[in-house]
Design an enzyme around this catalytic site. Structure first.
Site, short mmCIF file in Angstrom:
data_model
loop_
_atom_site.label_atom_id
_atom_site.label_comp_id
_atom_site.label_asym_id
_atom_site.label_seq_id
_atom_site.Cartn_x
_atom_site.Cartn_y
_atom_site.Cartn_z
N ASP A 258 -6.85 -2.53 -6.97
CA ASP A 258 -7.45 -3.10 -5.78
C ASP A 258 -7.75 -4.56 -6.04
O ASP A 258 -8.06 -4.95 -7.17
CB ASP A 258 -8.76 -2.36 -5.43
CG ASP A 258 -9.24 -2.69 -4.03
OD1 ASP A 258 -10.03 -3.66 -3.88
OD2 ASP A 258 -8.81 -2.04 -3.07
N ARG B 111 -7.58 12.13 -4.72
CA ARG B 111 -8.80 11.45 -4.25
C ARG B 111 -9.95 12.43 -4.02
O ARG B 111 -11.12 12.05 -4.16
CB ARG B 111 -8.47 10.70 -2.95
CG ARG B 111 -9.58 9.83 -2.41
CD ARG B 111 -9.83 8.60 -3.27
NE ARG B 111 -10.76 7.73 -2.60
CZ ARG B 111 -12.09 7.88 -2.62
NH1 ARG B 111 -12.64 8.89 -3.31
NH2 ARG B 111 -12.88 7.04 -1.96
N ARG C 91 0.82 -1.21 0.00
CA ARG C 91 0.00 0.00 0.00
C ARG C 91 0.85 1.27 0.00
O ARG C 91 0.44 2.31 0.53
CB ARG C 91 -0.96 0.05 1.20
CG ARG C 91 -1.99 -1.07 1.25
CD ARG C 91 -3.10 -0.72 2.23
NE ARG C 91 -3.90 -1.90 2.55
CZ ARG C 91 -4.11 -2.37 3.78
NH1 ARG C 91 -3.55 -1.75 4.83
NH2 ARG C 91 -4.85 -3.42 3.99
N TYR D 270 -14.74 -11.65 0.94
CA TYR D 270 -15.36 -10.35 0.69
C TYR D 270 -16.69 -10.50 -0.05
O TYR D 270 -17.67 -9.81 0.27
CB TYR D 270 -14.43 -9.48 -0.15
CG TYR D 270 -13.36 -8.76 0.64
CD1 TYR D 270 -13.69 -7.72 1.51
CD2 TYR D 270 -12.02 -9.09 0.50
CE1 TYR D 270 -12.71 -7.04 2.22
CE2 TYR D 270 -11.03 -8.41 1.21
CZ TYR D 270 -11.39 -7.39 2.07
OH TYR D 270 -10.42 -6.72 2.77
#
Length: 375
Positions: free
Chosen positions: A87, A49, A36, A165
């Site tokens: 991702d 962002r 990350r 997930y």
């Protein structure tokens, strides 16, 4: 599988330290990168962002390239690899699921898989080149923009972590109860889902190498949720299949083989088996195992990656220096020469509250203390 001739005419690589370490070679110092490393702790990322939703950044090659390059620019000469900004949940998206990333909340699936009948709602087979071609474009663009400064890492999530997930509907601090109910109540349907995800992972990783990735990593971030028995049944076979089929696929397409890294967080008990038979070139370690113990379990057949506690970056510069020195001594195991088959990293991803200058200090300390010249 079709054979593909790839000629992207990338700039020559100037720093191959991580590639040599991944092959198990002794290096003059440990190569270092951070999971990350392109993300929320950097003010330049937060600025981008503010203007773009998370998955818009992932799906826009120019934006993904910019985010990938931000830490390379900030820490020029200190990082030995870039990792493409994307991702792990782009795979569930490619399989037809909606994934949202609300600010401050983490990934959310509005309609998670409730039972085996929901498998019929998933796309399968998946045209990975079509669904995830934007990742490939970002990789190719980034390789060119890196100008050979460091290698570029591609990645995907592991089948078990992605399944967790998809069923749980997002991350869960209280445990993946719904996902684990599946493996106990619907073991055959669970294995069918895991097999489908595995196929997509294989195609996706091969495509990333075709696009220009020089290493790839598989993140089994929720391996810690499984008992050793359940890891052996519901994760390990699919991880092994990924490593085997990616290598076979690259060979079939006449593509240069690349090192494959596995990070199975919380599965330190399986290190010996993973080193012996999983097919991965590098095993990532979390911070819950000492370097000497890990090397004793893994032997010399694989390289190791890791493994300082990410929270050390909140401890101040003296603590960072002390713990990095201890980590480096552990991986060098008393050798006066440089480390052998070791890539320095955190034991998990960097977290949003880290001061970028403390990250810089961490990287600098790795450079100094991993050299064989330091005692």
């Amino acid at each position: 599988m079709r054979k593909t001739t790839v000629n992207h005419d990338f700039p020559p690589l100037k720093n191959d330290l991580i590639l040599r370490a991944a092959r198990g070679e002794r290096t003059e110092r440990a190569p270092v990168w951070v999971m990350r490393q392109a993300g929320r702790y950097l003010p330049e990322f937060r600025k981008v962002r503010e203007q773009h939703p998370f998955f818009e950044i992932c799906q826009t090659p120019a934006l993904a390239t910019e985010i990938t390059l931000q830490p390379i620019r900030r820490y020029s000469g200190l990082l030995d690899a870039a990792i493409i900004f994307s991702d792990i949940l782009v795979i569930p998206q490619a399989m037809g699921m909606t994934v949202e990333m609300p600010e401050g909340k983490g990934p959310t699936f509005p309609q998670p898989l409730a039972g085996p009948d929901d498998l019929a709602k998933l796309k399968y087979p998946v045209d990975v080149d079509h669904e995830l071609g934007y990742v490939y474009e970002a990789i190719t663009m980034t390789r060119k923009e890196l100008k050979g400064e460091v290698p570029l890492i591609g990645f995907c999530g592991s089948p078990w972590t992605l399944m967790a997930y998809m069923i749980q509907g997002g991350g869960s601090r209280g445990g993946f109860h719904s996902a684990k109910r599946w493996i106990f109540q619907y073991p055959l349907a669970s294995k069918e889902l895991l097999s489908r995800i595995t196929t997509v992972c294989v195609d996706f990783l091969i495509g990333q190498v075709r696009a220009g990735a020089q290493l790839v990593q598989v993140f089994d971030s929720w391996a810690s949720e499984l008992s050793p028995h359940d890891f052996e049944e519901f994760s390990l076979p699919y991880l092994t299949k990924i490593a085997r089929e990616v290598k076979m696929g690259l060979l079939a397409e006449s593509l240069q083989p690349v090192p494959i890294i596995l990070f199975a967080k919380g599965a330190n008990y399986a290190l010996a088996d993973l080193a012996r038979s999983s097919g991965y070139d590098v095993l990532g370690l979390d911070w819950c195992i000492e370097p000497q113990v890990a090397r004793g379990l893994a032997g010399d057949s694989v390289a190791l990656q890791g493994n300082i506690d990410p929270d050390i970056l909140y401890g101040g510069k003296d603590a960072i220096e002390r713990e990095v020195e201890r980590m480096c001594k552990g991986f060098r195991s008393g050798s006066r020469q440089g480390p052998k088959g070791w890539i320095a990293n955190l034991g998990h991803g960097i977290t949003p509250g880290v001061d970028p200058e403390d990250m810089r200090h961490f990287l600098s300390c790795v450079h100094r203390y991993s050299s064989g010249e330091l005692q």
